[in-house]
Scaffold this active site. Sequence first.
Site, PDB file in Angstrom:
ATOM      1  CB  SER A 212       5.202   4.638  -5.321  1.00 18.88           C
ATOM      2  OG  SER A 212       5.016   3.303  -5.546  1.00 18.88           O
ATOM      3  CD  GLU A 337      -1.998   4.766  -8.852  1.00 16.64           C
ATOM      4  OE1 GLU A 337      -0.960   4.053  -8.975  1.00 16.64           O
ATOM      5  OE2 GLU A 337      -2.261   5.631  -8.028  1.00 16.64           O
ATOM      6  CG  HIS A 438       2.291   3.256  -9.750  1.00 12.61           C
ATOM      7  ND1 HIS A 438       1.500   3.366  -8.555  1.00 12.61           N
ATOM      8  CD2 HIS A 438       3.251   2.873  -9.310  1.00 12.61           C
ATOM      9  CE1 HIS A 438       2.367   3.360  -7.547  1.00 12.61           C
ATOM     10  NE2 HIS A 438       3.329   3.085  -8.067  1.00 12.61           N
TER      11      HIS A 438
END
Length: 519
Positions: A212, A337, A438
């Site tokens: 990320s 995600e 995610h």
Amino acid sequence: MRGSRLVTTTMVAVLLGAAALAPAPAAAVPARDVVRTDRGLVRGTVGADVRSFDGIPYAAPPTGESRWRAPRPAAPWSGIRDATRPGSPCPQHPDPVVGSPASVDEDCLHLNVTTPLRRSTRPRPVLVWLHGGGLRNGAGSEFDVRRLAVTGDAVVVTVNYRLGILGFLGYPGLADSGTFGLQDQQAALRWVRRNAAFFGGDPRNVTLFGESAGADGVCAQLASPTAAGLFHRAILQSGSCSTANPVAVILPVLGAELDTWKPRTLAESLGSAAAGSIGCADLDCLRGRDVADLLAIADVYWSPAFDTPLLPLHPAEALRAGRFNRVPVLAGHTRDEGRFFVATFFPDSIDEPTYQWLLGSAFGDRAAEVAARYAEAGSPSLAWAAIITDRAYVCPSAASGRHIAERVPYYRYEFADRTAPQIFALPQPPPYPMGAYHGAELPYLHDLRVRPVTLNPAQQRLSERMIGYWTRFAATGDPNGRGLPHWSRHAAQSLGPDAVGPVDLDAEHHCDLWASADA
């Protein structure tokens, strides 16, 4: 977890701790507990299968006149420094979704080293981990990397770097505007180059990897001329160098000022406005304010600036032009995600009128075309989650990857365990499965210290395969190895608990729909 001040609620949490100096005669400490660094001796912890050295300063505290300046070398110490506890996280607000505690301690530029206990006849590859957290939260000490170190026979380093306004302030006349957190990452890599051999690592074989916001950091270092030679492989998990702004899809009411990559002039105008909001007309005033006052500045997403010495170009442009550090790259994302973001920001689900408003706000006259592509999703919430997944993550990653693959070895993956355990405390359980959300891959590579989870036998096998791929790539630049399903450079790999094999990600995620925006 990119692009929004609200995305602070999406990140993985940290442990608080403090590194302290504890001088002691070297002869009184078992040799395997103590390692020499270029600043002095450190005493770590010897476990059953690893040695760990926590809270080692790689730079001086960025306080006082050093706030918003390039990191300076850490001061040397005499005696043996205690390295049995992690240092403080960099200043940040608490985050109840991921369990991140608050911190106002600017003396935070520390790293942690984990190395296998067993001796090796040759230097081990080194993996340097950049944590996620939206560039506002997190710390290296969140992650117990023992499995990576032992299974992959590698030295693993986790890093703290300056966050939020302290890491990415832009201000007129300020040298290195908007890049201080990235400079910290480079300072940590230089520390690794100087010190890896003391821990049994190979300074000529360093892999930089992150998830990320950590993957954004990896992207920045790929595009940074000042990072040349500091690492030799790169792994990006759920991040890309694309021009796509994930905030424009996750929460389209927010604007371009919340994009991950900002022109320096925009970063500096945001910094000037923020300073004025707390009554400061110059940098001296800002340097004199308490950390809590700075963290209280709202409505600004502090993130890296380009058109700077560290980032001359937007990373997407650097990749297109071939002006990036030529190292093998492994990159990918999770299958779903966007479900995390929908569950976080729309806990009561998205109804049809809200879905139509989101489509119109994000895509204007293309809204009907987009809606038609995602008509089979099952509900407005799942449709919007799929759009976030494809538009903000998968297809931008593919666009970045095409430029990378023209020049260096490139491997692409999708984490596809849709039964992954939940690592976040959501506002409320969503009325749909979270899937491979995610951050879902994190416990397959690391043990998470704040919210540990248990993997079932099939997930444990997938974890072992992923660790094998990641550490084999770190060692050789190729993820393939004995006992692992073959991973072709010409096809993305789906990583699931029941099967590992090729997948057509462009077709699965409608990347033709988004290609013109990401080309």
